[in-house]
Design a protein around this motif. Sequence first.
Motif, PDB file in Angstrom:
ATOM      1  N   ARG A  84      -0.764  27.667 -28.442  1.00  0.00           N
ATOM      2  CA  ARG A  84       0.396  28.483 -28.804  1.00  0.00           C
ATOM      3  C   ARG A  84       1.531  27.606 -29.327  1.00  0.00           C
ATOM      4  O   ARG A  84       2.209  27.947 -30.297  1.00  0.00           O
ATOM      5  CB  ARG A  84       0.902  29.252 -27.581  1.00  0.00           C
ATOM      6  CG  ARG A  84      -0.122  30.085 -26.858  1.00  0.00           C
ATOM      7  CD  ARG A  84       0.503  30.683 -25.598  1.00  0.00           C
ATOM      8  NE  ARG A  84      -0.494  31.138 -24.644  1.00  0.00           N
ATOM      9  CZ  ARG A  84      -0.208  31.584 -23.436  1.00  0.00           C
ATOM     10  NH1 ARG A  84       1.058  31.633 -23.038  1.00  0.00           N
ATOM     11  NH2 ARG A  84      -1.167  31.975 -22.622  1.00  0.00           N
ATOM     12  N   ALA A  87       0.800  26.389 -32.881  1.00  0.00           N
ATOM     13  CA  ALA A  87       0.909  27.492 -33.832  1.00  0.00           C
ATOM     14  C   ALA A  87       2.373  27.863 -34.074  1.00  0.00           C
ATOM     15  O   ALA A  87       2.798  28.072 -35.220  1.00  0.00           O
ATOM     16  CB  ALA A  87       0.134  28.704 -33.319  1.00  0.00           C
ATOM     17  N   VAL A 109      -0.018  34.640 -31.390  1.00  0.00           N
ATOM     18  CA  VAL A 109      -0.556  33.768 -30.347  1.00  0.00           C
ATOM     19  C   VAL A 109      -0.745  34.554 -29.067  1.00  0.00           C
ATOM     20  O   VAL A 109      -0.131  35.606 -28.870  1.00  0.00           O
ATOM     21  CB  VAL A 109       0.379  32.567 -30.077  1.00  0.00           C
ATOM     22  CG1 VAL A 109       0.571  31.722 -31.332  1.00  0.00           C
ATOM     23  CG2 VAL A 109       1.741  33.043 -29.549  1.00  0.00           C
ATOM     24  N   THR A 131      -3.644  31.435 -33.147  1.00  0.00           N
ATOM     25  CA  THR A 131      -4.627  30.832 -32.255  1.00  0.00           C
ATOM     26  C   THR A 131      -5.908  31.663 -32.403  1.00  0.00           C
ATOM     27  O   THR A 131      -5.845  32.873 -32.651  1.00  0.00           O
ATOM     28  CB  THR A 131      -4.141  30.849 -30.801  1.00  0.00           C
ATOM     29  OG1 THR A 131      -3.673  32.170 -30.467  1.00  0.00           O
ATOM     30  CG2 THR A 131      -3.000  29.860 -30.601  1.00  0.00           C
ATOM     31  N   ARG A 134      -6.269  35.107 -30.260  1.00  0.00           N
ATOM     32  CA  ARG A 134      -5.435  36.246 -30.648  1.00  0.00           C
ATOM     33  C   ARG A 134      -5.861  36.805 -32.001  1.00  0.00           C
ATOM     34  O   ARG A 134      -5.854  38.029 -32.210  1.00  0.00           O
ATOM     35  CB  ARG A 134      -3.965  35.838 -30.646  1.00  0.00           C
ATOM     36  CG  ARG A 134      -2.966  36.939 -31.049  1.00  0.00           C
ATOM     37  CD  ARG A 134      -3.210  38.280 -30.373  1.00  0.00           C
ATOM     38  NE  ARG A 134      -3.230  38.250 -28.930  1.00  0.00           N
ATOM     39  CZ  ARG A 134      -2.187  38.534 -28.163  1.00  0.00           C
ATOM     40  NH1 ARG A 134      -1.024  38.845 -28.723  1.00  0.00           N
ATOM     41  NH2 ARG A 134      -2.305  38.502 -26.843  1.00  0.00           N
ATOM     42  N   GLN A 279       4.297  33.094 -21.985  1.00  0.00           N
ATOM     43  CA  GLN A 279       4.841  32.573 -23.236  1.00  0.00           C
ATOM     44  C   GLN A 279       6.348  32.356 -23.150  1.00  0.00           C
ATOM     45  O   GLN A 279       6.878  31.399 -23.715  1.00  0.00           O
ATOM     46  CB  GLN A 279       4.519  33.512 -24.394  1.00  0.00           C
ATOM     47  CG  GLN A 279       4.853  32.958 -25.768  1.00  0.00           C
ATOM     48  CD  GLN A 279       4.169  31.632 -26.042  1.00  0.00           C
ATOM     49  OE1 GLN A 279       3.004  31.456 -25.737  1.00  0.00           O
ATOM     50  NE2 GLN A 279       4.903  30.688 -26.612  1.00  0.00           N
TER      51      GLN A 279
END
Length: 432
Positions: A84, A87, A109, A131, A134, A279
Amino acid sequence: MTTFADLGLPQRLVHVLQNQGITEPFPIQRAAIPDALAGKDVLGRGPTGSGKTYTFGLPMLARLAGAGASTPAHPRGLILAPTRELATQIYQRLEEPAATLGLRVLAVVGGVNINHHIRSLARPVDVLVATPGRAQDLVNQHKLHLDAVQITALDEADQMADMGFLPQVRKLLRLTPASGQRLLFSATLDGDVNKLVEQFLHDPVVHSTAPVRAAVDSMSHHLFFVGDRPARNEVVLRIAARQGKTIMFMRTKHGVDRQVKKLRRAGINAYPLHGDKGQGARTRAIEGFADGSVPVLVATDIAARGIDIADVSLVVHVDPPAEHKAYLHRAGRTARGGAAGTVVTLAMDEQRKEVATLIKKAGVTATEHDISERDNPAGAPALKEVTGARKPNGPALPPPGQVAPQKPKNAAKSSNSQRRRPSAKGARRRRR
């Protein structure tokens, strides 16, 4: 001096780079950008921090800007990254130059509500940074289609192999047109990565700018023999209290969380980073570390290949990594962009043989410091000289993201007055 304009990039992109203070291309950029602009498949190997994002990203943007328009859920450019953090970092790097060309970049992500991504894909997206997991989720829900992808880039392909993502990557690549351009960048080009190249790249141009080693001129390596675990723990506290940005690596998620608790109890503003964090927590840790408000990041190897943050002056292997590649990628978080950096490995008595083998395989020459026989290894002059270690002296901090409860200034007074206040029953007795 070769400039980005000399490489064939549009002037609008060159102006964006100039405004960011970027005027001279890195070696991998000088080598690979012209071939990528020419539409050739490119296979690039370069050390971490060598400028690979712009190497594949800028040519992708330049080519897409003159090749039609995108439609909702059908991006024309696809960038796959293993983590993540990486990205998101790629998205942040490319967002401004893309906007200059009238293009839209979107990052999708794990750890983010997928409905947010579905809504975002309802508008045209020119370049999708994703990613693998996802991206596959969105494909499975028929909210993402890869049939219009003209250019695909794979970043850190060897890490995707190490993390077991290659089956997903292959599945996604099969959904893109076979005639599309493929750009693959990796620190190493062996094993499963080579199989990926053979299957999906067409007569690629190969550019290799450096061997996979941590022999950066401005990076110094040190090995401290610290004795037993209690001595090592005290050494870690002293190092974490230093000035400057420090990344400390642990092998396990539990080890990261436990270490952060210890540091924060000692008044050191440390944040954790590992795969079990949401996240939001991961973003707060990265942003705080980037702007300097969080001086210490404690991480698992997920961070070793997904973070490109300036001014990281020290990397500490609290837990020596399991293999030499991880050592190199952890070490690569410092000495970026020509800045100086220090890499320190801490070895307890039972780890001496293991660490010696590790460093030899990594091709690193490390200065050894045996402080294990001292009464107080954490107070060793060599430790202070190399790392800037010092005693922590701040108040204990609450868990990351929480505010320490503050006792009201009049709390004691209020409490005393309540004790002195007569009860209603007592007041009635006095009235009688």
